[in-house]
Design a protein around this motif. Structure first.
Motif, short mmCIF file in Angstrom:
data_model
loop_
_atom_site.label_atom_id
_atom_site.label_comp_id
_atom_site.label_asym_id
_atom_site.label_seq_id
_atom_site.Cartn_x
_atom_site.Cartn_y
_atom_site.Cartn_z
N GLN A 140 98.24 94.83 -0.63
CA GLN A 140 98.31 94.38 -2.42
C GLN A 140 98.99 94.91 -3.41
O GLN A 140 100.01 94.81 -3.73
CB GLN A 140 96.90 93.30 -2.61
CG GLN A 140 97.31 92.66 -3.87
CD GLN A 140 96.30 91.31 -4.13
OE1 GLN A 140 95.69 91.41 -3.94
NE2 GLN A 140 96.55 91.04 -5.33
N THR A 141 97.95 96.78 -3.44
CA THR A 141 98.48 97.28 -4.37
C THR A 141 100.32 97.74 -4.41
O THR A 141 101.23 98.13 -5.15
CB THR A 141 97.72 98.23 -4.31
OG1 THR A 141 97.38 99.45 -2.72
CG2 THR A 141 96.70 97.86 -5.09
N GLU A 142 100.46 98.17 -2.69
CA GLU A 142 101.81 98.73 -1.90
C GLU A 142 102.87 97.42 -2.73
O GLU A 142 104.15 97.66 -3.33
CB GLU A 142 102.06 98.56 -1.43
CG GLU A 142 100.99 99.08 -0.50
CD GLU A 142 100.40 100.19 1.11
OE1 GLU A 142 101.11 99.00 1.63
OE2 GLU A 142 101.09 101.04 1.62
N LEU A 143 102.21 95.81 -2.43
CA LEU A 143 103.13 94.99 -2.85
C LEU A 143 102.88 94.67 -4.79
O LEU A 143 104.83 94.45 -4.81
CB LEU A 143 103.31 93.33 -2.14
CG LEU A 143 103.98 92.16 -2.66
CD1 LEU A 143 105.22 92.62 -2.29
CD2 LEU A 143 102.71 90.90 -2.22
N LEU A 144 102.56 94.94 -4.91
CA LEU A 144 102.42 94.58 -6.34
C LEU A 144 103.64 95.90 -7.32
O LEU A 144 104.13 95.63 -8.08
CB LEU A 144 101.02 94.78 -7.19
CG LEU A 144 100.58 93.33 -7.12
CD1 LEU A 144 98.91 93.60 -7.83
CD2 LEU A 144 100.78 92.15 -7.55
N ALA A 145 103.72 97.06 -6.26
CA ALA A 145 104.18 98.28 -7.03
C ALA A 145 105.75 97.81 -6.83
O ALA A 145 106.78 98.25 -7.73
CB ALA A 145 104.01 99.27 -6.32
N ALA A 146 105.96 97.56 -5.66
CA ALA A 146 107.57 97.62 -5.18
C ALA A 146 107.55 96.04 -6.05
O ALA A 146 109.04 96.30 -6.41
CB ALA A 146 107.21 96.82 -3.63
#
Length: 147
Positions: A73-79
């Motif tokens: 989820q953190t990767e998606l939010l960063a993107a």
């Protein structure tokens, strides 16, 4: 989306900490991310495989069925937040008040800050404050969420 079209946007994220969760991205979510310009290299993690209750494959990297990809989820939010103007995302204070009238909308956060705008989009999950505030008693909305 809107920010790229020079429409001012504010995102209110009430989460105090970003918990690490795994997400599964089904084809419609993949199409939306691609449309938003988020490269598949960002969201194409390890493939996931899902079976129905009766044992039939719903998705699988080996069966040729629908491809479902996983990511943090953190990767998606960063993107999703990459490229947004500084200060667009207001973190750590939940929406606790909202009002709408012919002039627009206003939102009050748990830390007392207040914001005004033209439109309020509630994307705050299964226990949505926005849904409860504006659609209390709407059974059809609750049924969509499986409740």
């Amino acid at each position: 989306g809107l920010s790229r079209a020079s429409v001012p946007v504010a995102v209110f994220d009430g989460a105090k900490l970003q918990a690490e969760r795994g997400l599964a991205l089904w084809p419609r979510a993949q199409a939306v991310l691609t449309h938003l310009g988020i490269s598949p290299e960002v969201w194409k993690g390890p493939p996931a495989a899902y079976r129905s209750r009766d044992g039939h494959w719903l998705s699988s990297s080996v069966s040729g069925n629908t491809q479902v990809w996983t990511l943090r989820q953190t990767e998606l939010l960063a993107a999703l937040s990459e490229g947004l103007p500084e200060g667009t995302i207001k973190r750590g204070a939940a929406v606790v008040g909202a009002h709408a009238d012919a002039q627009g909308v206003s939102v009050t956060l748990s830390d007392g800050r207040r914001f005004e705008g033209s439109v309020l989009v509630g994307a705050d999950g299964a226990y949505s404050f926005v849904r409860r505030r504006f659609f209390e008693g709407e059974q059809s909305l609750l049924q969509v969420c499986g409740r």
